[in-house]
Design an enzyme around this catalytic site. Structure first.
Site, short mmCIF file in Angstrom:
data_model
loop_
_atom_site.label_atom_id
_atom_site.label_comp_id
_atom_site.label_asym_id
_atom_site.label_seq_id
_atom_site.Cartn_x
_atom_site.Cartn_y
_atom_site.Cartn_z
N ARG A 127 0.84 -1.21 0.00
CA ARG A 127 0.00 0.00 0.00
C ARG A 127 0.88 1.26 0.00
NH1 ARG A 127 -0.43 4.66 2.74
NH2 ARG A 127 0.03 3.53 4.67
N ASP A 128 1.56 1.52 1.11
CA ASP A 128 2.32 2.78 1.21
C ASP A 128 3.44 2.78 0.17
OD1 ASP A 128 3.06 5.24 2.17
OD2 ASP A 128 3.48 4.58 4.20
N HIS A 185 5.46 4.42 12.53
CA HIS A 185 5.41 4.28 11.07
C HIS A 185 6.40 5.31 10.51
CE1 HIS A 185 2.96 3.90 7.21
NE2 HIS A 185 3.53 5.08 7.01
N HIS A 193 9.08 6.79 7.88
CA HIS A 193 9.71 6.80 6.55
C HIS A 193 11.20 7.06 6.77
CE1 HIS A 193 6.09 6.74 3.84
NE2 HIS A 193 5.55 6.84 5.04
N CYS A 205 4.98 8.94 -0.16
CA CYS A 205 3.60 9.40 -0.03
C CYS A 205 3.35 10.41 -1.13
CB CYS A 205 3.34 10.02 1.34
SG CYS A 205 1.69 10.75 1.46
N ASN A 217 9.15 3.87 3.17
CA ASN A 217 9.15 3.54 4.61
C ASN A 217 10.46 2.85 4.92
OD1 ASN A 217 6.19 3.27 3.60
ND2 ASN A 217 6.03 3.55 5.81
#
Ligand code: HMG
Ligand code: MG
Length: 300
Positions: A14-15, A205, A207, A238, A247
């Site tokens: 996802r990310d 979370h 990055h 993002c 990430n």
């Protein structure tokens, strides 16, 4: 969970992929399934957001439908509003996440509304999720800095985290969206939030834009955090945070945690192989130093 067990939430599909060139559905499916085979138990499969905003995630519904699922694994999805949640329910996501920001400008750019409006929107999402017995995770972005506003007040981070927790999120994942934090600041941020939300309900979370994510996590482990988000091969970024690189790479996180005596139940080499395969599909180099090292050994 014992004190040396750590939960990893794999966000690469996802990310990571939301900020890479679009990849075929079959490659996404292979990525998710191979990560689950590697022992990942919590995996973000995609997001139910506007396809005009993030076209890379437009096939999330199809991906959820196509996956061969394994018992005991959480297949998670991002849901910004009721429309997204309904799509996640239809796709049989086993868990969803709502995402707010500690910075007003980022909230506007990312989800097109103010922080207060987002909390209002999320309360409707929570009510429907509750009816469907769906666990909801809450993200707070920009906890260590904002791409538009720079410094973000710790009080703002703690306030939004507390609001999401009070809405009923079982866990709050604190996002260093642009990877600008350093260890003392990360620990101070966690301590500030932990005054409002139990530390057992927090996740990090981070990055890795400035290469600080591992150091920051190391600074927060002694505070009791035992859940971290990471992306295989350090994929992504993002779309609404220019310059945000991927990430923290899952392989780097696993190597550090296992080396420090923490248990994750995840096979590092198998994760590295999954990362290598998606990097080849994307035509990009592997963002994990650990993956490069362990793969070089197996290729000898
Ligand atoms: P909006 O334009 O204000 O929404 O977007 P709207 O309600 O006015 O609707 C506009 C159009 O979007 C309509 O379609 C809706 O049907 C459609 P039209 O009539 O124009 O054809 N729409 C949707 N379509 C599919 N799924 C939906 C949906 N909702 C509306 N759920 C919205 C508001 C929130 C939808 C939009 O801003 C959006 O999709 N934002 C998502 C941005 C995003 O995905 N960002 C990346 C994820 S967050 C992140 O990466 C940070 C994180 O990793 C933590 C960290 O690192 O800090 C989590
Ligand atoms: Mg993120």
């Amino acid at each position: 969970m014992t004190n040396n067990e750590v939960r990893i939430v794999e966000v690469g599909a996802r990310d990571g992929l939301q900020n890479e060139v679009p990849v075929p559905l079959a490659a996404k499916q292979e990525l998710v399934e191979s990560l689950v085979d590697a022992g990942i138990k919590n995996i973000e499969v995609g997001s139910f957001v506007s396809p005009k905003w993030v076209p890379q995630m437009a096939d999330s519904g199809a991906l959820f439908q196509q996956l061969c699922r394994v018992d005991g694994v959480d297949y998670m999805a991002l849901t910004p509003n009721l429309k997204g949640l309904q799509a996640a329910i239809d796709a049989k996501a086993s868990e969803v996440a709502i995402f707010a920001s500690a910075s007003e400008s980022f909230s506007q750019k990312n989800i097109n509304c103010s922080i207060d409006e987002s909390i209002q929107r999320f309360s409707e999402v929570m009510a429907l999720a509750k009816q469907h017995n769906l666990p909801v995770r809450g993200y707070v972005s920009c906890v260590l800095g904002c791409p538009y506003e720079g410094e973000v007040e710790l009080e703002a981070v703690a306030r939004v985290a507390a609001q999401l927790y009070q809405l009923g999120c079982y866990q709050i994942s604190l996002g260093d969206t642009i990877g600008v934090g350093t260890p003392d600041k990360a620990a101070a941020m966690v301590s500030a939030v932990a005054k409002q939300v139990p530390v057992e309900a927090l996740a990090l979370h981070f990055h890795d834009t400035y290469g600080q994510a591992l150091a920051n996590i190391n600074a927060c482990l002694p505070l009791g955090i035992r859940c971290f988000d990471s992306a295989v091969a350090g994929l992504g970024g993002c779309p609404y945070a220019a310059g945000a690189s991927g990430n923290l790479a899952t392989e780097d996180l696993l190597y550090m945690l296992h080396g420090q005596g923490y248990q994750t139940g995840i096979d590092l080499l198998a994760v590295a192989k999954a990362g290598d395969s998606i990097c080849k599909t994307l035509g990009r180099s592997n963002g994990s130093k650990v993956a490069q090292a362990v793969l070089a050994k197996t290729n000898k």
